[in-house]
Write a protein that holds these residues in place. Sequence first.
Motif, PDB file in Angstrom:
ATOM      1  N   GLU A   1     -40.043 -26.293 -41.135  1.00 32.54           N
ATOM      2  CA  GLU A   1     -39.129 -27.431 -41.092  1.00 32.54           C
ATOM      3  C   GLU A   1     -38.386 -27.391 -39.904  1.00 32.54           C
ATOM      4  OE1 GLU A   1     -37.311 -28.912 -44.627  1.00 32.54           O
ATOM      5  OE2 GLU A   1     -39.222 -28.395 -45.796  1.00 32.54           O
ATOM      6  N   ARG A   2     -37.710 -26.240 -39.781  1.00 36.27           N
ATOM      7  CA  ARG A   2     -36.734 -26.074 -38.417  1.00 36.27           C
ATOM      8  C   ARG A   2     -37.049 -25.803 -37.167  1.00 36.27           C
ATOM      9  NH1 ARG A   2     -33.348 -21.196 -40.720  1.00 36.27           N
ATOM     10  NH2 ARG A   2     -33.750 -21.505 -42.878  1.00 36.27           N
ATOM     11  N   ALA A   3     -38.678 -25.758 -37.034  1.00 35.82           N
ATOM     12  CA  ALA A   3     -39.343 -25.486 -35.813  1.00 35.82           C
ATOM     13  C   ALA A   3     -39.338 -26.890 -34.960  1.00 35.82           C
ATOM     14  CB  ALA A   3     -40.654 -24.898 -35.814  1.00 35.82           C
ATOM     15  N   HIS A   4     -39.585 -26.708 -33.702  1.00 38.76           N
ATOM     16  CA  HIS A   4     -39.732 -27.846 -32.903  1.00 38.76           C
ATOM     17  C   HIS A   4     -41.396 -28.067 -32.492  1.00 38.76           C
ATOM     18  CE1 HIS A   4     -35.627 -28.631 -32.046  1.00 38.76           C
ATOM     19  NE2 HIS A   4     -35.544 -27.267 -31.805  1.00 38.76           N
ATOM     20  N   ALA A   5     -41.681 -29.299 -32.293  1.00 37.26           N
ATOM     21  CA  ALA A   5     -42.891 -29.554 -32.015  1.00 37.26           C
ATOM     22  C   ALA A   5     -42.865 -29.449 -30.443  1.00 37.26           C
ATOM     23  CB  ALA A   5     -43.392 -31.198 -32.387  1.00 37.26           C
ATOM     24  N   ALA A   6     -44.099 -29.567 -29.810  1.00 38.11           N
ATOM     25  CA  ALA A   6     -44.173 -29.435 -28.431  1.00 38.11           C
ATOM     26  C   ALA A   6     -45.297 -30.315 -27.917  1.00 38.11           C
ATOM     27  CB  ALA A   6     -44.274 -28.049 -27.871  1.00 38.11           C
ATOM     28  N   VAL A   7     -45.193 -30.899 -26.563  1.00 34.51           N
ATOM     29  CA  VAL A   7     -46.279 -31.450 -25.873  1.00 34.51           C
ATOM     30  C   VAL A   7     -46.707 -30.936 -24.636  1.00 34.51           C
ATOM     31  CG1 VAL A   7     -45.021 -33.329 -24.824  1.00 34.51           C
ATOM     32  CG2 VAL A   7     -47.472 -33.702 -25.760  1.00 34.51           C
ATOM     33  N   ARG A   8     -47.870 -30.703 -24.324  1.00 36.13           N
ATOM     34  CA  ARG A   8     -48.352 -30.323 -23.009  1.00 36.13           C
ATOM     35  C   ARG A   8     -49.130 -31.096 -22.375  1.00 36.13           C
ATOM     36  NH1 ARG A   8     -52.439 -26.747 -21.143  1.00 36.13           N
ATOM     37  NH2 ARG A   8     -53.377 -26.617 -23.307  1.00 36.13           N
ATOM     38  N   TYR A   9     -49.102 -31.629 -21.118  1.00 36.27           N
ATOM     39  CA  TYR A   9     -49.886 -32.643 -20.709  1.00 36.27           C
ATOM     40  C   TYR A   9     -50.826 -31.600 -20.011  1.00 36.27           C
ATOM     41  CZ  TYR A   9     -47.448 -36.443 -21.894  1.00 36.27           C
ATOM     42  OH  TYR A   9     -46.599 -37.439 -22.465  1.00 36.27           O
ATOM     43  N   GLN A  10     -52.267 -32.263 -19.706  1.00 30.92           N
ATOM     44  CA  GLN A  10     -53.166 -31.736 -18.942  1.00 30.92           C
ATOM     45  C   GLN A  10     -52.834 -30.987 -17.613  1.00 30.92           C
ATOM     46  OE1 GLN A  10     -56.605 -34.180 -17.825  1.00 30.92           O
ATOM     47  NE2 GLN A  10     -57.879 -32.436 -17.171  1.00 30.92           N
TER      48      GLN A  10
ATOM     49  N   GLY B   1     -49.556 -30.919 -16.641  1.00 31.73           N
ATOM     50  CA  GLY B   1     -48.418 -30.525 -16.519  1.00 31.73           C
ATOM     51  C   GLY B   1     -48.043 -29.130 -16.485  1.00 31.73           C
ATOM     52  N   SER B   2     -46.903 -28.488 -16.023  1.00 33.52           N
ATOM     53  CA  SER B   2     -46.575 -26.994 -15.854  1.00 33.52           C
ATOM     54  C   SER B   2     -46.449 -26.315 -16.946  1.00 33.52           C
ATOM     55  CB  SER B   2     -45.557 -27.002 -14.840  1.00 33.52           C
ATOM     56  OG  SER B   2     -44.374 -27.642 -15.360  1.00 33.52           O
ATOM     57  N   LYS B   3     -45.710 -26.878 -18.032  1.00 29.70           N
ATOM     58  CA  LYS B   3     -45.266 -26.155 -19.210  1.00 29.70           C
ATOM     59  C   LYS B   3     -45.042 -27.109 -20.379  1.00 29.70           C
ATOM     60  CE  LYS B   3     -40.310 -26.235 -18.039  1.00 29.70           C
ATOM     61  NZ  LYS B   3     -39.291 -25.660 -17.764  1.00 29.70           N
ATOM     62  N   PRO B   4     -45.155 -26.479 -21.675  1.00 26.67           N
ATOM     63  CA  PRO B   4     -44.834 -27.372 -22.874  1.00 26.67           C
ATOM     64  C   PRO B   4     -43.494 -28.079 -22.806  1.00 26.67           C
ATOM     65  CG  PRO B   4     -45.742 -25.241 -23.408  1.00 26.67           C
ATOM     66  CD  PRO B   4     -45.559 -25.240 -21.990  1.00 26.67           C
ATOM     67  N   ILE B   5     -43.350 -29.218 -23.311  1.00 30.70           N
ATOM     68  CA  ILE B   5     -42.110 -30.156 -23.469  1.00 30.70           C
ATOM     69  C   ILE B   5     -41.803 -29.911 -25.014  1.00 30.70           C
ATOM     70  CG2 ILE B   5     -41.000 -32.306 -23.230  1.00 30.70           C
ATOM     71  CD1 ILE B   5     -43.202 -32.954 -21.346  1.00 30.70           C
ATOM     72  N   PRO B   6     -40.524 -29.356 -25.310  1.00 31.99           N
ATOM     73  CA  PRO B   6     -40.158 -29.243 -26.534  1.00 31.99           C
ATOM     74  C   PRO B   6     -39.608 -30.694 -27.088  1.00 31.99           C
ATOM     75  CG  PRO B   6     -38.421 -28.509 -25.246  1.00 31.99           C
ATOM     76  CD  PRO B   6     -39.594 -28.687 -24.350  1.00 31.99           C
TER      77      PRO B   6
END
Length: 154
Positions: free
Chosen positions: A64-73, A75-80
């Motif tokens: 519940e306390r963790a963040h999700a992340a998205v990484r684009y094809q 992209g250089s790194k995951p976005i929190p």
Amino acid sequence: MLNHRPTEASQLAMKIVFMKHLTALLFAALLANPAMAQATEFRCLVSIDATTPIRLQFDFPQSERAHAAVRYQRGSKPIPLRALKTSSVEMTPGRPFEFTTIWQEPGKNGGTYTVATQGALINEFTYLRARDKKTFRFEEDMGAMETSRCKWGK
């Protein structure tokens, strides 16, 4: 010569003992391999309404306390991402609830992702770009799924 055939009760007892040992071995394997124990649940997605397809990997939080992340094809790194709001609705009695969460990218110009899930299914995934308020809709890209991340062709 005596015929020593195990009874049904003794066969069941042997199966239970075997399953307990197997479960203990699997648990020990998870503890011994932190990468397996901390595996991230993720989905590979592709835009359905963009001129050029946009591909991304969405990592669901593991607590519940963790963040999700998205990484684009590309992209250089995951976005929190941080959760702004979560709501739920019972779509059909006796079935899993549908949970909708709105996720925010960091910064004042960060866009938002709306993710609606019901059990393991993603019913809706959209991205609202902050700078021009354009919305992109996505669907799962099952062909890009690998063991621990999405892999897209060049």
